[in-house]
Design a protein around this motif. Structure first.
Motif, short mmCIF file in Angstrom:
data_model
loop_
_atom_site.label_atom_id
_atom_site.label_comp_id
_atom_site.label_asym_id
_atom_site.label_seq_id
_atom_site.Cartn_x
_atom_site.Cartn_y
_atom_site.Cartn_z
N ALA A 205 18.31 2.61 13.47
CA ALA A 205 17.92 1.67 12.42
C ALA A 205 16.63 0.95 12.78
N LEU A 206 16.42 0.69 14.08
CA LEU A 206 15.17 0.05 14.50
C LEU A 206 13.98 0.96 14.25
N LEU A 207 14.16 2.26 14.47
CA LEU A 207 13.08 3.21 14.21
C LEU A 207 12.80 3.31 12.71
N ARG A 208 13.86 3.32 11.91
CA ARG A 208 13.67 3.35 10.47
C ARG A 208 12.97 2.08 10.00
N ARG A 209 13.29 0.95 10.63
CA ARG A 209 12.65 -0.31 10.26
C ARG A 209 11.16 -0.29 10.59
N ARG A 210 10.82 0.31 11.74
CA ARG A 210 9.40 0.38 12.11
C ARG A 210 8.63 1.23 11.11
N ALA A 211 9.22 2.36 10.70
CA ALA A 211 8.56 3.21 9.71
C ALA A 211 8.42 2.48 8.38
N ARG A 212 9.45 1.73 7.98
CA ARG A 212 9.38 0.98 6.73
C ARG A 212 8.31 -0.11 6.81
N ALA A 213 8.22 -0.79 7.95
CA ALA A 213 7.22 -1.84 8.10
C ALA A 213 5.81 -1.28 7.99
N ALA A 214 5.60 -0.12 8.57
CA ALA A 214 4.27 0.50 8.49
C ALA A 214 3.96 0.95 7.06
N ALA A 215 4.97 1.45 6.35
CA ALA A 215 4.74 1.93 4.99
C ALA A 215 4.54 0.78 4.01
N ASP A 216 5.16 -0.36 4.25
CA ASP A 216 5.11 -1.48 3.31
C ASP A 216 4.01 -2.49 3.62
N ARG A 217 3.11 -2.19 4.54
CA ARG A 217 2.07 -3.16 4.88
C ARG A 217 1.14 -3.38 3.69
N LYS A 218 0.76 -4.62 3.48
CA LYS A 218 -0.10 -4.95 2.35
C LYS A 218 -0.66 -6.36 2.54
N VAL A 219 -1.72 -6.65 1.82
CA VAL A 219 -2.33 -7.99 1.77
C VAL A 219 -2.63 -8.30 0.31
N SER A 220 -2.27 -9.50 -0.12
CA SER A 220 -2.54 -9.88 -1.51
C SER A 220 -3.18 -11.25 -1.55
N VAL A 221 -4.11 -11.42 -2.48
CA VAL A 221 -4.78 -12.71 -2.71
C VAL A 221 -4.69 -13.01 -4.20
N ARG A 222 -4.15 -14.17 -4.50
CA ARG A 222 -3.96 -14.53 -5.91
C ARG A 222 -4.12 -16.04 -6.07
N PRO A 223 -4.43 -16.50 -7.27
CA PRO A 223 -4.57 -17.94 -7.49
C PRO A 223 -3.26 -18.67 -7.21
N ASP A 224 -3.39 -19.88 -6.69
CA ASP A 224 -2.23 -20.73 -6.46
C ASP A 224 -2.01 -21.58 -7.72
N HIS A 225 -0.96 -21.27 -8.45
CA HIS A 225 -0.73 -21.95 -9.73
C HIS A 225 -0.30 -23.40 -9.55
N HIS A 226 0.10 -23.78 -8.34
CA HIS A 226 0.57 -25.14 -8.10
C HIS A 226 -0.51 -26.03 -7.48
N ALA A 227 -1.61 -25.45 -7.06
CA ALA A 227 -2.68 -26.22 -6.43
C ALA A 227 -4.01 -25.76 -7.03
N PRO A 228 -4.48 -26.42 -8.07
CA PRO A 228 -5.74 -26.02 -8.70
C PRO A 228 -6.88 -25.98 -7.71
N GLY A 229 -7.71 -24.97 -7.81
CA GLY A 229 -8.85 -24.83 -6.92
C GLY A 229 -8.54 -24.07 -5.64
N GLN A 230 -7.28 -23.69 -5.44
CA GLN A 230 -6.90 -22.95 -4.24
C GLN A 230 -6.36 -21.59 -4.62
N SER A 231 -6.38 -20.70 -3.64
CA SER A 231 -5.76 -19.38 -3.78
C SER A 231 -4.77 -19.19 -2.65
N ARG A 232 -3.84 -18.29 -2.86
CA ARG A 232 -2.79 -18.04 -1.88
C ARG A 232 -2.95 -16.62 -1.33
N LEU A 233 -2.99 -16.52 -0.01
CA LEU A 233 -3.13 -15.23 0.66
C LEU A 233 -1.82 -14.93 1.39
#
Length: 529
Positions: A205-233
């Motif tokens: 299960a640890l090996l399957r988790r490592r493969a899943r972690a590598a496959a699901d890697r991502k970075v997202s940047v989007r506006p912060d709807h609760h703090a005007p003028g800021q974005s959330r990374l």
């Protein structure tokens, strides 16, 4: 028409109002008991909520299948119909797509509306309910009786998600046993305990988790709807990559002088921006640097820095040294891994521990340690009283490796980012030894030093905390010595007369019992065949 509401009816609200009014006259000690009671009741209610959400899903799935069966039996009426169905399946068109949302989607909408949750969170509640009923029923019982809370149970659900159907029952049984055998523990300790059980029963299960972690890697940047003028990374990375990135930000945020006006969080945010611009250094913004620096260059200065994490708080421990904001070579990011020497040599595949992150599989760990600086530690027999205040580097590493995080109840601060606190204060004769030192984050270190909290540490490393109201809490219900048994302290010498006397009594009793059994066997020989 019925309208769902969470507002209690008048007849049920009156007792609650009376209780709230009575709470005003309770002492802090009594209110602590009320908190514990509310926590248990809340956990039991969460158990019922998860079960109800899962049962709603069951009913909606049955409704959906019933609707489909009333229109389409699923059988092909002719070879041409079978070919059409096959072609649609190849194109990814499900045979049930024409019947609208499936049972899970319908349940998600219903649960989300009642609990006022977005679809992703409602789906998580339904999934956790199914796990509670079918995959982790014994661990779910711990939630039902208030031994753990909902957030802790969701940790168990997520960590066991990749366990196979053949091993999940054993994982559930061992996990429930561990929960009921130990007092409540912090989220970091609980997570490591779950992963250690999984590694023991279902290491794949640890090996399957490592493969899943590598496959699901991502970075997202989007506006912060609760703090005007800021974005959330936000980012999802394999833990070793995240640890390296975090260590890099820490190194860069520590480069400016102590008089830099920015907070640590602000410096880390600026370090992230600097990395995005291809820079490995964070310019200092203190008055001396901003007034004397040339463009793109800041002159070095001598300052007095705050105590490091290895030193206890107090003005007498501050160190004066020369600090340069911009070195020619970037500082090396550092993170800490604890591993058995046998695993490092390839004799076994026992998991290791990545400080601040948790269990890491053997292969990933070996690759990280290929070029790392290594420090070999082992528990030493009890030593005479140490005369110095600051523990040696070996002792610091041994204490932190023997823990997983801050030892204060509920705290998950990484062990290598904490102070080492003397349980019995050094100023009053406390020793600088393993049995008198423990990791405490700076916040809880100050709480223990300047308030009425009291602590006790026994010879086995167990740390108890007593609150100002007199309540006792165990701070380290699961430690690094449970994960790495070689770190446990050697037993005390056995040559003390008291221990020799008791050992002799036990030996005589055992021998007398063995002679009695042998005598009974001779008096009653087995019957002849």
């Amino acid at each position: 028409m019925a309208i769902a509401t969470t507002t209690p009816a008048p007849e049920t609200g009156v007792p609650l109002v009376s209780q709230l009014a009575a709470d005003e006259g309770h002492t802090a000690a009594e209110l602590i008991e009320i908190l514990a009671h509310c926590r248990a009741v809340h956990a039991s209610a969460d158990y019922r909520m998860l079960q109800a959400a899962s049962l709603i899903h069951d009913e909606r799935e049955e409704d959906h299948l019933s609707e489909i069966a009333g229109v389409d039996s699923g059988e092909a009426s002719s070879m041409a119909d079978l070919a059409d169905r096959t072609d649609a399946a190849r194109l990814g068109c499900g045979p049930r797509a024409d019947f609208g949302p499936d049972g899970l989607q319908r349940a998600v909408a219903e649960v989300g509306a009642v609990l006022n949750l977005p679809p992703a969170r409602a789906r998580e509640i339904i999934t956790a309910g199914a796990d509670l009923r079918h995959r982790l029923p014994l661990t779910g019982h711990a939630l039902a009786v208030g031994r753990i809370d909902l957030a802790t149970f969701l940790v168990a659900v997520s960590r066991t998600r990749l366990c196979s159907s053949e091993t999940i029952a054993d994982v559930d049984a061992h996990l429930a046993q561990a929960i009921f055998a130990r007092p409540p523990m912090s989220r970091a300790r609980f997570t490591v305990m779950v992963d250690a059980i999984i590694a023991q029963i279902d290491s794949d299960a640890l090996l399957r988790r490592r493969a899943r972690a590598a496959a699901d890697r991502k970075v997202s940047v989007r506006p912060d709807h609760h703090a005007p003028g800021q974005s959330r990374l936000s980012a999802s990375l394999p833990m070793e990559s995240a640890a390296e990135f975090d260590a890099r930000l820490t190194v860069m945020s520590d480069e400016p002088h102590s008089s830099d006006p920015r907070t640590l969080d602000q410096r880390r945010a600026d370090a992230l921006v600097a990395l995005s611009r291809g820079r490995l250094h964070l310019p200092c913004e203190c008055d001396d640097c901003t007034t004397t620096a040339e463009p793109e260059q800041v002159q070095p200065a001598t300052t007095t820095d705050a105590p490091t994490a290895d030193e206890e708080s107090g003005p007498e421990h501050a160190a004066t040294h020369t600090c340069e904001c911009h070195c020619d070579t970037a500082a090396r990011p550092t993170f800490h891994i604890v591993v058995n020497l046998s695993t490092l040599l390839g004799l076994d595949d026992d998991p290791g521990f990545l400080d601040g992150n948790g269990i890491i599989d053997a292969d990933t760990m070996r690759s990280l340690l290929a070029q790392a600086e290594r420090e070999f530690i082992r528990p030493e027999p009890p030593t005479p009283d140490a005369t110095g205040y600051r523990p040696s580097k070996k002792l610091q590493a041994l204490i932190r490796a023997g823990e997983l995080c801050c030892t204060f109840p509920g705290c998950s601060a990484p062990a290598w980012h904490t102070d080492l606190d003397h349980t019995d204060p050094f100023s009053t004769g406390g020793r600088t030894t393993r049995t008198n030192l423990k990791p405490l984050c700076r916040f809880h270190h100050r709480i223990k030093t300047f308030t009425a909290w009291r602590d006790h540490q026994d010879e086995m490393g167990t740390v108890f905390f007593q609150s100002p109201t007199g309540h006792m809490f165990l701070g380290n219900a699961y430690t690094g010595t449970d994960l790495f048994t070689a770190l446990r302290s050697p037993p005390s010498p056995t040559d003390h007369p008291a221990r020799r006397h008791l050992d002799a009594l036990r030996t005589r009793q055992r021998d007398a019992h063995a002679r009695l059994i042998e005598h009974n066997r001779e008096a009653e020989p087995p019957p002849p065949f």
